[in-house]
Design a protein around this motif. Structure first.
Motif, PDB file in Angstrom:
ATOM      1  N   ARG A 174       0.843  -1.193   0.000  1.00  0.00           N
ATOM      2  CA  ARG A 174       0.000   0.000   0.000  1.00  0.00           C
ATOM      3  C   ARG A 174       0.877   1.240   0.000  1.00  0.00           C
ATOM      4  N   VAL A 175       0.557   2.186  -0.883  1.00  0.00           N
ATOM      5  CA  VAL A 175       1.318   3.434  -1.003  1.00  0.00           C
ATOM      6  C   VAL A 175       0.342   4.593  -0.914  1.00  0.00           C
ATOM      7  N   TYR A 176       0.655   5.578  -0.071  1.00  0.00           N
ATOM      8  CA  TYR A 176      -0.230   6.723   0.133  1.00  0.00           C
ATOM      9  C   TYR A 176       0.574   7.897   0.686  1.00  0.00           C
ATOM     10  N   LEU A 177      -0.079   9.035   0.848  1.00  0.00           N
ATOM     11  CA  LEU A 177       0.564  10.233   1.381  1.00  0.00           C
ATOM     12  C   LEU A 177       0.080  10.509   2.797  1.00  0.00           C
ATOM     13  N   LYS A 178       1.002  10.958   3.625  1.00  0.00           N
ATOM     14  CA  LYS A 178       0.675  11.266   5.020  1.00  0.00           C
ATOM     15  C   LYS A 178       1.172  12.666   5.365  1.00  0.00           C
ATOM     16  N   LEU A 179       0.323  13.438   6.018  1.00  0.00           N
ATOM     17  CA  LEU A 179       0.727  14.754   6.514  1.00  0.00           C
ATOM     18  C   LEU A 179       1.415  14.549   7.859  1.00  0.00           C
TER      19      LEU A 179
END
Length: 201
Positions: A174-179
């Protein structure tokens, strides 16, 4: 489409498979120009073939689907920070999909899940507005940060945290963006997150 080297018998069998599959890419023993015949599948002659995503014979012929294309691009169309950002994950959410070849990007979760092992390219561009703070955005792979980008200039109206990378990704990663730092309140319209499969492994 990358041509492979074929021994003589392999070349003959590859041509035999042409009528059943539709694509043969092969170099002869003399390393002549590749023969490329396009269709519905690909016959790759390889002395050490990978079984991932293909059917391999004892002669080293790997038959792979030509439809295994993977690409996505998502964009944020508003400046409103969603309520989901208040949770502990701090996942950066997107609300529009521009490209989703293979349907492996989940818009609701804003997470890409790899359909197969391979080398993938990812890039992001997260916009913040003038709010006198620094934001840090991480590209996450299975909950581990891979790369980061920062935007912290307090003298500009809008600024973006941008970065890109090539990654070896396993199937179902799983690949995603995190703040990781700061907030996007009032910002992030026109932010983007994109990725595609460069080649399978």
């Amino acid at each position: 489409m990358v041509p492979a080297r074929c021994p003589g018998p392999c070349a003959m069998l590859a041509l035999t498979l042409l009528f059943g599959c539709g694509v043969v890419v092969c170099l002869g023993q003399n390393d002549t120009e590749p023969i490329v015949l396009e269709g519905k599948c690909l016959v790759v002659c390889d002395s050490n073939p990978s079984s991932d995503g293909g059917v391999t014979s004892s002669l080293g012929i790997s038959v792979r689907s030509a439809g295994a294309k993977v690409a996505f691009s998502a964009v944020r169309g508003t400046n409103h920070e969603p309520s989901e950002m208040s949770n502990t994950s701090m996942t950066i959410y997107f609300d529009q999909v521009l490209v989703n070849i293979g349907n492996h990007f989940d818009l609701k979760a804003s997470v890409f899940q790899a359909p197969r092992r391979g080398i993938y390219s990812f890039s992001f561009h997260v916009v913040k507005v003038y709010n006198r703070q620094t934001i840090q955005v991480n590209l996450m792979q299975n909950d581990y940060p891979v790369i980061s980008a920062f935007a912290g200039d307090q003298d500009v109206t809008r600024e973006a945290a941008s970065n890109g990378v090539l990654l070896m990704v396993e199937r179902e990663d799983r690949v995603y963006l995190k703040l990781e730092r700061g907030t996007l309140m009032g910002g992030w319209k026109y932010s983007t997150f994109s990725g595609f499969l460069v080649f399978p492994l």
